[in-house]
Design a protein around this motif. Structure first.
Motif, mmCIF file in Angstrom:
data_model
loop_
_atom_site.group_PDB
_atom_site.id
_atom_site.type_symbol
_atom_site.label_atom_id
_atom_site.label_comp_id
_atom_site.label_asym_id
_atom_site.label_seq_id
_atom_site.Cartn_x
_atom_site.Cartn_y
_atom_site.Cartn_z
ATOM 1 N N ASP A 67 6.675 14.196 4.416
ATOM 2 C CA ASP A 67 6.377 15.657 4.734
ATOM 3 C C ASP A 67 5.685 16.034 4.644
ATOM 4 O O ASP A 67 5.640 17.098 4.204
ATOM 5 C CB ASP A 67 7.610 16.045 5.573
ATOM 6 C CG ASP A 67 8.627 16.486 4.641
ATOM 7 O OD1 ASP A 67 8.339 15.635 3.238
ATOM 8 O OD2 ASP A 67 9.678 17.054 5.300
ATOM 9 N N ASN A 68 6.276 15.743 2.693
ATOM 10 C CA ASN A 68 4.453 16.274 1.533
ATOM 11 C C ASN A 68 3.287 16.248 1.740
ATOM 12 O O ASN A 68 2.870 15.508 1.304
ATOM 13 C CB ASN A 68 5.394 16.048 -0.220
ATOM 14 C CG ASN A 68 4.514 16.162 -1.512
ATOM 15 O OD1 ASN A 68 3.772 17.628 -0.661
ATOM 16 N ND2 ASN A 68 5.109 15.977 -2.032
ATOM 17 N N ILE A 69 2.898 16.980 2.727
ATOM 18 C CA ILE A 69 1.446 16.297 3.569
ATOM 19 C C ILE A 69 0.487 17.542 2.368
ATOM 20 O O ILE A 69 0.989 18.682 1.852
ATOM 21 C CB ILE A 69 1.011 16.892 4.410
ATOM 22 C CG1 ILE A 69 1.757 18.095 5.036
ATOM 23 C CG2 ILE A 69 1.430 15.863 5.275
ATOM 24 C CD1 ILE A 69 1.510 18.817 6.828
ATOM 25 N N LYS A 70 -1.030 17.406 2.326
ATOM 26 C CA LYS A 70 -1.552 18.146 1.572
ATOM 27 C C LYS A 70 -2.262 18.941 2.638
ATOM 28 O O LYS A 70 -2.460 18.661 4.058
ATOM 29 C CB LYS A 70 -2.618 17.382 0.956
ATOM 30 C CG LYS A 70 -3.494 18.429 0.161
ATOM 31 C CD LYS A 70 -4.769 16.931 -0.795
ATOM 32 C CE LYS A 70 -5.307 18.253 -1.680
ATOM 33 N NZ LYS A 70 -6.495 17.813 -2.378
ATOM 34 N N ILE A 71 -2.817 20.223 2.899
ATOM 35 C CA ILE A 71 -3.688 21.379 3.759
ATOM 36 C C ILE A 71 -4.997 21.072 3.466
ATOM 37 O O ILE A 71 -5.147 21.770 2.674
ATOM 38 C CB ILE A 71 -2.485 22.690 4.070
ATOM 39 C CG1 ILE A 71 -1.692 22.126 4.171
ATOM 40 C CG2 ILE A 71 -3.362 23.231 4.764
ATOM 41 C CD1 ILE A 71 -0.379 23.849 4.062
ATOM 42 N N LEU A 117 1.047 -0.718 -0.083
ATOM 43 C CA LEU A 117 0.071 0.340 0.360
ATOM 44 C C LEU A 117 1.082 1.229 0.224
ATOM 45 O O LEU A 117 1.851 1.280 0.874
ATOM 46 C CB LEU A 117 -0.936 -0.115 0.824
ATOM 47 C CG LEU A 117 -1.867 -0.619 1.555
ATOM 48 C CD1 LEU A 117 -2.527 -1.225 2.450
ATOM 49 C CD2 LEU A 117 -2.864 -0.879 0.299
ATOM 50 N N TRP A 118 0.317 2.508 -0.617
ATOM 51 C CA TRP A 118 1.112 3.634 -0.698
ATOM 52 C C TRP A 118 -0.070 4.540 -1.238
ATOM 53 O O TRP A 118 -1.099 4.421 -0.959
ATOM 54 C CB TRP A 118 2.198 3.628 -2.219
ATOM 55 C CG TRP A 118 3.177 2.180 -2.542
ATOM 56 C CD1 TRP A 118 2.875 1.007 -2.733
ATOM 57 C CD2 TRP A 118 4.355 2.614 -2.341
ATOM 58 N NE1 TRP A 118 4.377 1.058 -3.013
ATOM 59 C CE2 TRP A 118 5.304 1.481 -2.719
ATOM 60 C CE3 TRP A 118 5.321 4.248 -2.293
ATOM 61 C CZ2 TRP A 118 6.594 1.712 -2.703
ATOM 62 C CZ3 TRP A 118 5.789 4.432 -2.904
ATOM 63 C CH2 TRP A 118 7.479 2.704 -2.914
ATOM 64 N N GLN A 119 1.062 5.398 0.024
ATOM 65 C CA GLN A 119 -0.013 7.120 -0.297
ATOM 66 C C GLN A 119 0.087 7.652 -1.041
ATOM 67 O O GLN A 119 1.552 8.611 -1.458
ATOM 68 C CB GLN A 119 -0.229 7.775 1.212
ATOM 69 C CG GLN A 119 -1.413 9.359 1.699
ATOM 70 C CD GLN A 119 -0.789 9.403 2.621
ATOM 71 O OE1 GLN A 119 0.452 9.878 3.402
ATOM 72 N NE2 GLN A 119 -1.219 10.523 2.444
ATOM 73 N N ALA A 120 -0.354 8.091 -2.749
ATOM 74 C CA ALA A 120 -0.298 8.760 -3.437
ATOM 75 C C ALA A 120 -0.307 10.453 -3.584
ATOM 76 O O ALA A 120 -1.194 11.220 -2.689
ATOM 77 C CB ALA A 120 -1.537 8.680 -4.558
ATOM 78 N N LEU A 121 0.765 10.855 -3.283
ATOM 79 C CA LEU A 121 1.475 12.342 -3.580
ATOM 80 C C LEU A 121 1.363 13.008 -4.366
ATOM 81 O O LEU A 121 0.563 12.352 -5.704
ATOM 82 C CB LEU A 121 2.929 12.518 -2.873
ATOM 83 C CG LEU A 121 2.501 11.058 -1.697
ATOM 84 C CD1 LEU A 121 4.201 11.636 -1.010
ATOM 85 C CD2 LEU A 121 1.726 12.083 -1.056
ATOM 86 N N THR A 122 1.599 14.065 -4.845
ATOM 87 C CA THR A 122 1.937 14.871 -5.913
ATOM 88 C C THR A 122 2.877 15.647 -5.717
ATOM 89 O O THR A 122 4.118 15.615 -4.613
ATOM 90 C CB THR A 122 1.407 16.177 -6.434
ATOM 91 O OG1 THR A 122 0.861 17.193 -5.568
ATOM 92 C CG2 THR A 122 -0.802 15.344 -6.471
ATOM 93 N N PRO A 123 3.910 16.089 -7.295
ATOM 94 C CA PRO A 123 3.272 15.964 -8.093
ATOM 95 C C PRO A 123 3.309 14.480 -8.962
ATOM 96 O O PRO A 123 3.732 13.405 -8.149
ATOM 97 C CB PRO A 123 4.725 16.484 -9.097
ATOM 98 C CG PRO A 123 5.688 17.500 -7.874
ATOM 99 C CD PRO A 123 5.502 16.852 -6.861
ATOM 100 N N GLN A 124 2.325 14.817 -10.261
ATOM 101 C CA GLN A 124 2.073 13.095 -11.127
ATOM 102 C C GLN A 124 2.370 13.574 -12.232
ATOM 103 O O GLN A 124 2.976 15.192 -12.817
ATOM 104 C CB GLN A 124 0.813 13.187 -10.202
ATOM 105 C CG GLN A 124 0.143 12.496 -9.368
ATOM 106 C CD GLN A 124 -0.473 11.872 -9.495
ATOM 107 O OE1 GLN A 124 -1.378 11.405 -10.028
ATOM 108 N NE2 GLN A 124 -1.120 11.935 -7.535
ATOM 109 N N PHE A 125 2.894 13.082 -12.949
ATOM 110 C CA PHE A 125 4.092 13.798 -14.423
ATOM 111 C C PHE A 125 3.919 12.735 -15.147
ATOM 112 O O PHE A 125 4.607 11.481 -14.854
ATOM 113 C CB PHE A 125 5.625 13.420 -13.654
ATOM 114 C CG PHE A 125 6.481 14.368 -14.737
ATOM 115 C CD1 PHE A 125 6.558 15.086 -14.874
ATOM 116 C CD2 PHE A 125 7.290 13.117 -15.291
ATOM 117 C CE1 PHE A 125 7.525 15.037 -16.048
ATOM 118 C CE2 PHE A 125 8.221 13.648 -16.413
ATOM 119 C CZ PHE A 125 8.117 14.960 -16.869
#
Length: 214
Positions: free
Chosen positions: A188-192, A138-146
């Motif tokens: 730590d690339n969190i979404k606020i 399981l992975w948590q999707a972050l951004t950017p997406q390319f």
């Protein structure tokens, strides 16, 4: 977020969240244009200081997928080979992580996303826990997406036309049966999205600034 303006205009360490995010993107020399998708009646964006001449605005849509597709169509007259899609509410992404994503995807000639391995125990259920979900894959999707411009544009257009639920760009590419590389990124690339996130983001931003000063 208990704020009158959209959350991207909330101040964090003296600047709006959007300014922090655009400053990170502006550090990338590879980007020819930075398109910001906004509500057509947004009165706040033009009040921000000019961060980079490459930044332009276009109309957003009802959902994230609509906004991204509008941005892609905005570029259609002179389409790029690749596009990088990022959440305005993720100001803590690092330039190093973005460069890793871009370099690995171009090297493999495949699209991909920043993601972080799930660390917490995950439960499935409603009022009561019904199952503990194995988290090994399981992975948590972050951004950017390319992704390649044409691949993403076609995937979004076709998926939306079919009524598919598209929650991020990767889900549209997956719907089109194309590969999506998972590139490990900083957690730590969190979404606020909540007031609590804002407090945490302020702490993490200060920590990043201290690290960069060393």
């Amino acid at each position: 977020m208990q704020h009158n303006a959209p959350k991207q205009y909330i101040k964090l360490a003296g600047k709006t969240i959007l300014e922090h995010t655009l400053t990170k993107l502006s550090a990338l020399a590879q980007l020819n244009t930075i398109v910001v998708a906004l509500n057509e009646n947004d009165p706040y964006f033009e009040q921000l200081p000019v961060i980079d001449a490459r930044i332009v605005r276009t109309c957003g849509g009802k959902e994230r997928a609509d906004s991204v597709l509008n941005s892609l169509l905005f570029l259609a007259a002179n389409p790029p080979d690749w596009v990088l899609v990022h959440d305005a509410a993720r100001p803590l992404v690092t330039v190093d992580d973005i460069n890793t994503l871009i370099n690995e995807c171009i090297s493999a000639d495949e699209g991909g996303i920043l993601a972080s391995k799930v660390k917490d125990t995950i439960k499935r259920g409603h009022i009561y826990a019904e199952q503990t979900v194995p988290r090994d894959d399981l992975w948590q999707a972050l951004t950017p997406q390319f992704f390649k411009y044409e691949d993403l544009k076609n995937a979004l257009q076709n998926a939306l036309a079919s009524g598919a639920v598209i929650t991020d760009e990767a889900s549209a590419i997956e719907w089109a049966n194309k590969p999506v590389k998972l590139i490990p990124g900083r957690s730590d690339n969190i979404k606020i999205t909540t007031p609590e996130d804002l407090d945490l983001a302020g702490f993490l931003l200060q920590k990043q600034q201290n690290e960069n000063a060393l």
